[in-house]
Write an enzyme that holds these catalytic residues in place. Structure first.
Site, mmCIF file in Angstrom:
data_model
loop_
_atom_site.group_PDB
_atom_site.id
_atom_site.type_symbol
_atom_site.label_atom_id
_atom_site.label_comp_id
_atom_site.label_asym_id
_atom_site.label_seq_id
_atom_site.Cartn_x
_atom_site.Cartn_y
_atom_site.Cartn_z
ATOM 1 N N TYR A 159 -1.568 0.333 10.651
ATOM 2 C CA TYR A 159 -1.822 -0.334 9.368
ATOM 3 C C TYR A 159 -0.620 -0.158 8.437
ATOM 4 O O TYR A 159 -0.141 -1.118 7.833
ATOM 5 C CB TYR A 159 -3.084 0.253 8.733
ATOM 6 C CG TYR A 159 -3.294 -0.159 7.285
ATOM 7 C CD1 TYR A 159 -3.892 -1.371 6.963
ATOM 8 C CD2 TYR A 159 -2.885 0.679 6.238
ATOM 9 C CE1 TYR A 159 -4.084 -1.739 5.628
ATOM 10 C CE2 TYR A 159 -3.078 0.316 4.916
ATOM 11 C CZ TYR A 159 -3.677 -0.890 4.617
ATOM 12 O OH TYR A 159 -3.854 -1.256 3.301
ATOM 13 N N SER A 165 0.813 -1.221 0.000
ATOM 14 C CA SER A 165 0.000 0.000 0.000
ATOM 15 C C SER A 165 0.842 1.265 0.000
ATOM 16 O O SER A 165 1.912 1.329 0.628
ATOM 17 C CB SER A 165 -0.870 -0.016 1.259
ATOM 18 O OG SER A 165 -1.402 1.261 1.498
ATOM 19 N N GLU A 218 0.164 3.611 1.755
ATOM 20 C CA GLU A 218 0.232 4.028 3.164
ATOM 21 C C GLU A 218 1.638 3.807 3.734
ATOM 22 O O GLU A 218 2.000 4.404 4.740
ATOM 23 C CB GLU A 218 -0.780 3.236 4.004
ATOM 24 C CG GLU A 218 -2.177 3.815 4.030
ATOM 25 C CD GLU A 218 -2.279 5.115 4.811
ATOM 26 O OE1 GLU A 218 -1.879 5.134 5.987
ATOM 27 O OE2 GLU A 218 -2.759 6.106 4.258
#
Ligand code: NAP
Ligand code: G4F
Length: 324
Positions: free
Chosen positions: A148, A124, A126
Site C-alpha cells: 500500500y 499518505s 504510510e
C-alpha cells in the site's frame, strides 16, 4: 454558477465528510461509485438527495473520461483506493492497480478532457514508513513498508509529474491517520472503539489486537477534509503534510478508549499473531507547520476527544442495533 466537484471514493470515510463540507461551500457535488451487487451508501445516505452519484471505477479508464466529460468539474478529489494496509500484503497486485495506477488513469483523463481541472491526490503518511526524520514533513524522504505504501508513493510522484509535465494544478496531500465514527471497522481506532462498546454492553468478552507498540499521529477526519479543499483553493499547487503533530501508541489508544467506559484494557485485550504485519511502520508523527502557515489550517479535535467521540458513537449504534 456553482462550482462542480467530483469525488472518487465518496462512499468512504473521507468522501462522506468532504461531500458534506463541499455542500456547505455551495458546490454541486458529484460522486463516483463503483458497481456492486449490494448498495453501500451508508455514509452518504443522509445527503444522498443533495449530491449526484455517477457510476465508474478507477480501474476503468473509459469510465473516468466519460465521468469528466459529462460533469465538467472544476475540481477532482481522488480519494478512491484499496486503503487497508494489511490487505495490501494479501492483494498486492490489486492494491497497486487501484491505489497506484488508478491515479494515472484519473490524471490522464483530466489531461485529455480539461487540463485546467484542479486535482487532489489522497497521499499518505504510510509513504514515510521506516521514517528517515522525526517529525515527518514535506521534504522527508519516503521509505514505504507495505505494498500500500509503495502504491501511494507512485500516486504521489505521478501527481507531481503531471503537475510538472502538463502544468496541471495537481496537489498531493500527505495526510496522517485520521479517524471518526464513520471509519471502517478493520482500522485500529474503530476496531478498538467498536469492541470497547461491545464489551461494555456485555456483547463481547475480549478484543484481539496485533502490535501495541506502534505509534500514530491520529486526527479527526472532519478536520482533515477542510485541508483538502484549502489546497485546491491556492493559486499555486503544492504538496502539504496534514497532521496533528502529536503521536500516541496503540497501547495508549486502548487505555483512553477503555477508560472512557471505566474499564481496564489489560483485562480484555489479547495479542494475536494474525494482526501482526510482515513489516511495520513503528512511528509516525507529522509536522503540519506548512499547512498552518500557507493554508491557515489547524486541527480542532484532540486525540482524547476523538477517542471519546468514537466510543460514544459506537455505544449508541450498538444499543440501537441490539435494542438495549
Ligand atoms: P475508505 O473509507 O477505505 O474509502 C475508500 C473509497 O474508495 C471507498 O469509497 C471505495 O468504494 C473507493 N474505491 C475503492 N476502490 C475503488 C475503485 N476501483 N473505483 C472507485 N472507487 C473505489 O478510505 P478513507 O479512509 O476514506 O481514505 C480516503 C483516501 O485517503 C484513500 O485513498 C486512503 O488511502 C487515503 N488516506 C487515508 C488516510 C486515513 O487515515 N483515513 C490517511 C492517508 C491517506 P467502496 O465503498 O465501493 O468500497
Ligand atoms: O489503523 P491501522 O490499520 O492504520 P494504518 O496501517 O496506519 O493505515 C491507515 O493510515 C494510513 C495513514 O498513515 C492510511 F494511509 C491508510 O489508508 C490507513 O487509513 O493501523 C494502525 C496501527 C498499525 O501499526 C497496526 O499494526 O495499529 C496497529 N495495530 C495493532 N493491532 C492494528 C491492530 N491495526 C489494525 N488494523 N488491527 C489490529 O488489530
Amino acid at each position: 454558477m456553482k462550482k462542480r466537484a467530483l469525488i472518487t471514493g465518496i462512499t468512504g470515510q473521507d468522501g462522506s465528510y468532504l461531500a458534506e463540507y463541499l455542500l456547505k461551500q455551495d458546490y454541486d457535488v458529484f460522486g463516483l461509485v463503483r458497481r456492486s451487487s449490494t448498495v453501500n451508501y451508508e455514509r452518504i445516505h443522509h445527503i444522498q438527495d443533495q449530491i449526484t452519484l455517477i457510476s465508474g471505477d478507477i480501474l476503468d479508464q473509459t469510465s473516468m473520461t466519460r465521468a469528466l466529460s459529462d460533469i465538467r468539474p472544476q475540481e477532482v478529489y481522488n480519494l478512491a483506493a484499496q486503503s487497508f494496509v494489511q490487505t495490501s500484503w494479501t492483494q498486492p497486485v490489486f492494491t497497486s492497480d487501484v491505489t497506484a495506477l488508478g491515479v494515472t488513469r484519473i490524471l490522464d483523463a483530466i489531461r485529455q478532457v480539461d487540463p485546467a481541472i484542479r486535482f487532489y491526490q489522497a497521499s499518505s503518511s504510510e509513504m514515510f514508513g521506516k521514517v528517515q526524520e522525526v517529525p515527518q514533513k514535506e521534504t522527508t524522504p519516503f521509505y514505504p513498508r507495505s505494498p500500500y505504501g509503495v502504491a501511494k508513493v507512485y500516486g504521489h510522484w505521478i501527481t507531481v509529474n503531471y503537475r510538472e509535465s502538463y502544468q496541471m494544478h495537481a496537489t498531493s496531500g500527505i495526510l496522517f491517520n485520521h479517524e471518526s465514527p464513520r471509519r471502517g471497522l478493520e482500522f485500529a481506532p474503530r476496531k478498538v472503539s467498536y469492541n470497547v462498546a461491545k464489551i461494555k454492553l456485555g456483547l463481547a468478552k475480549e478484543l484481539r489486537m496485533g502490535n501495541l507498540d506502534a505509534q500514530r499521529d491520529w486526527g479527526f477526519a472532519g478536520d482533515y477534509v477542510k485541508a483538502m479543499w484549502l489546497m485546491l483553493q491556492q493559486e499555486t499547487p503544492e504538496d502539504y503534510v496534514v497532521a496533528t503533530g502529536q503521536t500516541h501508541s496503540v497501547e495508549k489508544l486502548l487505555t483512553v478508549a477503555f477508560n472512557a467506559v471505566d474499564l481496564d484494557w489489560k483485562q480484555y485485550v489479547v495479542q494475536d499473531e494474525r494482526y501482526m504485519r510482515p513489516a511495520e511502520v513503528d512511528l509516525l508523527v507529522g509536522d503540519p507547520s506548512k499547512a498552518g502557515k500557507k493554508l491557515g489550517w489547524e486541527p480542532q479535535v484532540t486525540f482524547e476527544q476523538l477517542v471519546q467521540m468514537m466510543v460514544e458513537s459506537d455505544l449508541q449504534l450498538l444499543k440501537a442495533d441490539h435494542r438495549l
